[in-house]
Design a protein around this motif. Structure first.
Motif, mmCIF file in Angstrom:
data_model
loop_
_atom_site.group_PDB
_atom_site.id
_atom_site.type_symbol
_atom_site.label_atom_id
_atom_site.label_comp_id
_atom_site.label_asym_id
_atom_site.label_seq_id
_atom_site.Cartn_x
_atom_site.Cartn_y
_atom_site.Cartn_z
ATOM 1 N N ALA A 70 0.824 -1.216 0.000
ATOM 2 C CA ALA A 70 0.000 0.000 0.000
ATOM 3 C C ALA A 70 0.852 1.258 0.000
ATOM 4 N N ASP A 71 2.138 1.123 0.315
ATOM 5 C CA ASP A 71 3.001 2.291 0.341
ATOM 6 C C ASP A 71 3.268 2.794 -1.070
ATOM 7 N N LYS A 72 3.554 4.063 -1.175
ATOM 8 C CA LYS A 72 3.757 4.694 -2.468
ATOM 9 C C LYS A 72 5.088 5.438 -2.463
ATOM 10 N N VAL A 73 5.866 5.245 -3.512
ATOM 11 C CA VAL A 73 7.130 5.963 -3.643
ATOM 12 C C VAL A 73 6.834 7.393 -4.056
ATOM 13 N N GLU A 74 7.380 8.352 -3.328
ATOM 14 C CA GLU A 74 7.188 9.768 -3.651
ATOM 15 C C GLU A 74 8.376 10.242 -4.470
ATOM 16 N N TRP A 75 8.214 10.219 -5.783
ATOM 17 C CA TRP A 75 9.299 10.614 -6.680
ATOM 18 C C TRP A 75 9.391 12.128 -6.797
ATOM 19 N N PRO A 76 10.577 12.671 -7.101
ATOM 20 C CA PRO A 76 10.713 14.117 -7.305
ATOM 21 C C PRO A 76 9.919 14.574 -8.528
ATOM 22 N N ASP A 77 9.590 15.849 -8.569
ATOM 23 C CA ASP A 77 8.894 16.401 -9.736
ATOM 24 C C ASP A 77 9.823 16.480 -10.941
ATOM 25 N N ASP A 78 11.116 16.617 -10.695
ATOM 26 C CA ASP A 78 12.103 16.722 -11.765
ATOM 27 C C ASP A 78 12.300 15.344 -12.400
ATOM 28 N N PRO A 79 11.967 15.162 -13.679
ATOM 29 C CA PRO A 79 12.100 13.838 -14.308
ATOM 30 C C PRO A 79 13.535 13.338 -14.362
ATOM 31 N N ASP A 80 14.505 14.256 -14.457
ATOM 32 C CA ASP A 80 15.901 13.836 -14.479
ATOM 33 C C ASP A 80 16.308 13.233 -13.139
ATOM 34 N N LYS A 81 15.839 13.827 -12.048
ATOM 35 C CA LYS A 81 16.145 13.275 -10.725
ATOM 36 C C LYS A 81 15.478 11.913 -10.534
ATOM 37 N N THR A 82 14.279 11.774 -11.060
ATOM 38 C CA THR A 82 13.603 10.483 -10.975
ATOM 39 C C THR A 82 14.385 9.413 -11.732
ATOM 40 N N LEU A 83 14.887 9.772 -12.916
ATOM 41 C CA LEU A 83 15.713 8.832 -13.671
ATOM 42 C C LEU A 83 16.973 8.470 -12.891
ATOM 43 N N GLY A 84 17.613 9.494 -12.319
ATOM 44 C CA GLY A 84 18.840 9.259 -11.573
ATOM 45 C C GLY A 84 18.616 8.359 -10.365
ATOM 46 N N LEU A 85 17.556 8.606 -9.617
ATOM 47 C CA LEU A 85 17.257 7.787 -8.439
ATOM 48 C C LEU A 85 16.905 6.350 -8.838
ATOM 49 N N THR A 86 16.190 6.195 -9.925
ATOM 50 C CA THR A 86 15.861 4.849 -10.384
ATOM 51 C C THR A 86 17.119 4.108 -10.825
ATOM 52 N N LEU A 87 18.021 4.811 -11.479
ATOM 53 C CA LEU A 87 19.295 4.207 -11.875
ATOM 54 C C LEU A 87 20.058 3.711 -10.648
ATOM 55 N N LEU A 88 20.142 4.550 -9.617
ATOM 56 C CA LEU A 88 20.826 4.155 -8.385
ATOM 57 C C LEU A 88 20.103 3.001 -7.706
ATOM 58 N N LEU A 89 18.794 2.979 -7.833
ATOM 59 C CA LEU A 89 18.010 1.902 -7.240
ATOM 60 C C LEU A 89 18.314 0.572 -7.938
ATOM 61 N N ILE A 90 18.462 0.616 -9.256
ATOM 62 C CA ILE A 90 18.803 -0.600 -10.006
ATOM 63 C C ILE A 90 20.188 -1.096 -9.588
ATOM 64 N N TYR A 91 21.134 -0.166 -9.407
ATOM 65 C CA TYR A 91 22.459 -0.561 -8.913
ATOM 66 C C TYR A 91 22.330 -1.268 -7.558
ATOM 67 N N LYS A 92 21.480 -0.731 -6.696
ATOM 68 C CA LYS A 92 21.287 -1.315 -5.362
ATOM 69 C C LYS A 92 20.638 -2.695 -5.466
ATOM 70 N N PHE A 93 19.682 -2.833 -6.393
ATOM 71 C CA PHE A 93 19.070 -4.140 -6.614
ATOM 72 C C PHE A 93 20.125 -5.170 -7.011
ATOM 73 N N ALA A 94 21.076 -4.745 -7.874
ATOM 74 C CA ALA A 94 22.102 -5.664 -8.348
ATOM 75 C C ALA A 94 23.058 -6.045 -7.221
ATOM 76 N N ASP A 95 23.377 -5.085 -6.361
ATOM 77 C CA ASP A 95 24.285 -5.361 -5.233
ATOM 78 C C ASP A 95 23.597 -6.179 -4.141
#
Length: 299
Positions: A70-95
């Motif tokens: 039920a929780d919701k991720v609160e992404w930034p309004d800036d689409p570039d920051k959202t892309l950057g955070l998702t990229l870092l999240l994928i790195y974390k998933f891999a690690d």
């Protein structure tokens, strides 16, 4: 490795991730992260992740009412920051592969199976990211949308069954120093007709549509029939009007061919015997900023 090949491999890793299970998802997520760290992407990744802290971002995500998923991720309004955070999240998933399952359980849970949560993360987070990330890289590190009009001297000819009119138009366009594009003359390269049409049309800067009396039709409520252009011609006229804009499409009509009601207001030129249509077409192509010598019309 060419950039196009790199994105093909990235897409393949995502497909493998979609088809994986809890016991096998670790490998494709690690492959995906490795591909995203390719040297050709270093500049884009540095721009996207500058000043971002994935751990701080995750810590800022509050917990909802206690219901799983039920929780919701609160992404930034800036689409570039959202892309950057998702990229870092994928790195974390891999690690930390187990964290991907945990993340899916918390924010994307749609069932009791771990496989389901991993697939939900892939479908709702990773697939949209790869799509937007590719656009960001190919758009010179920008997420801003813009209408792109191709700078091309290729002129697509939409035609029906009138071979004489098609030949006359194509030779006139070539006489002006422009490149006439006729779909059937382009190599198939194993593509379906619509795939071929989409690929070829993406390279043109102007379209000329020949409305010739190839079909007849009318309302089922009336016995009256009128001359019509082929259905594919009408479809392609609408396609180019939407893609290029009406200012980069010229409709040439032969005889009393019916113009669909949705196209009322679209400017057309009649194919007259005196060939006055040629001067009209030249004016339209010049107004569309195509680069050619208009004096060749008199050569």
């Amino acid at each position: 490795m060419a950039t196009a090949d790199l994105f093909t491999q990235i897409n393949n890793a995502v497909l493998d991730l979609q088809n994986s299970s809890y016991s096998s998802f670790e490998r494709p997520i690690k492959v995906l992260a490795r591909l995203l760290k390719h040297p050709d992407l270093t500049q884009a990744n540095t721009r996207l992740t500058q000043d971002l802290d994935i751990e701080a971002f995750l810590a800022s995500q509050g917990r909802g009412n206690g219901m799983v998923g039920a929780d919701k991720v609160e992404w930034p309004d800036d689409p570039d920051k959202t892309l950057g955070l998702t990229l870092l999240l994928i790195y974390k998933f891999a690690d930390q592969p187990d964290f991907m399952a945990e993340f899916g359980y918390t924010f994307f849970n749609s069932g009791s199976k771990l496989d389901t949560n991993i697939h939900a993360v892939s479908r709702q987070l990773i697939i949209p990211f790869v799509r937007d990330y590719r656009a960001y890289v190919l758009n010179n590190h920008s997420s801003k949308a813009a209408l792109v009009i191709p700078e091309s001297n290729k002129v697509f000819i939409v035609h029906g069954h009138d071979e004489a009119v098609l030949h006359n138009l194509a030779r006139f366009i070539e006489k002006l120093g422009l490149e006439a594009i006729v779909l059937r003359e382009q190599p198939n390269q194993g593509r379906t007709i619509i795939e071929k049409f989409e690929a070829v049309s993406a390279e043109v800067g102007f379209a000329v549509v020949l409305f010739t009396p190839d079909d007849v039709g009318g309302s089922v409520k009336s016995d009256a029939k009128s001359a019509r252009a082929r259905q594919n011609v009408v479809f392609e006229l609408g396609f180019f009007a939407g893609r290029l804009g009406r200012g980069r499409v010229c409709l040439l009509r032969k005889g009393d061919v019916e113009v669909p009601s949705d196209l009322f207001g679209v400017i057309y030129t009649d194919l007259d015997d005196a060939e006055g249509w040629k001067a009209s077409l030249v004016r339209e192509m010049k107004a569309a900023k195509l680069d050619f010598d208009a004096n060749r019309i008199y050569a």
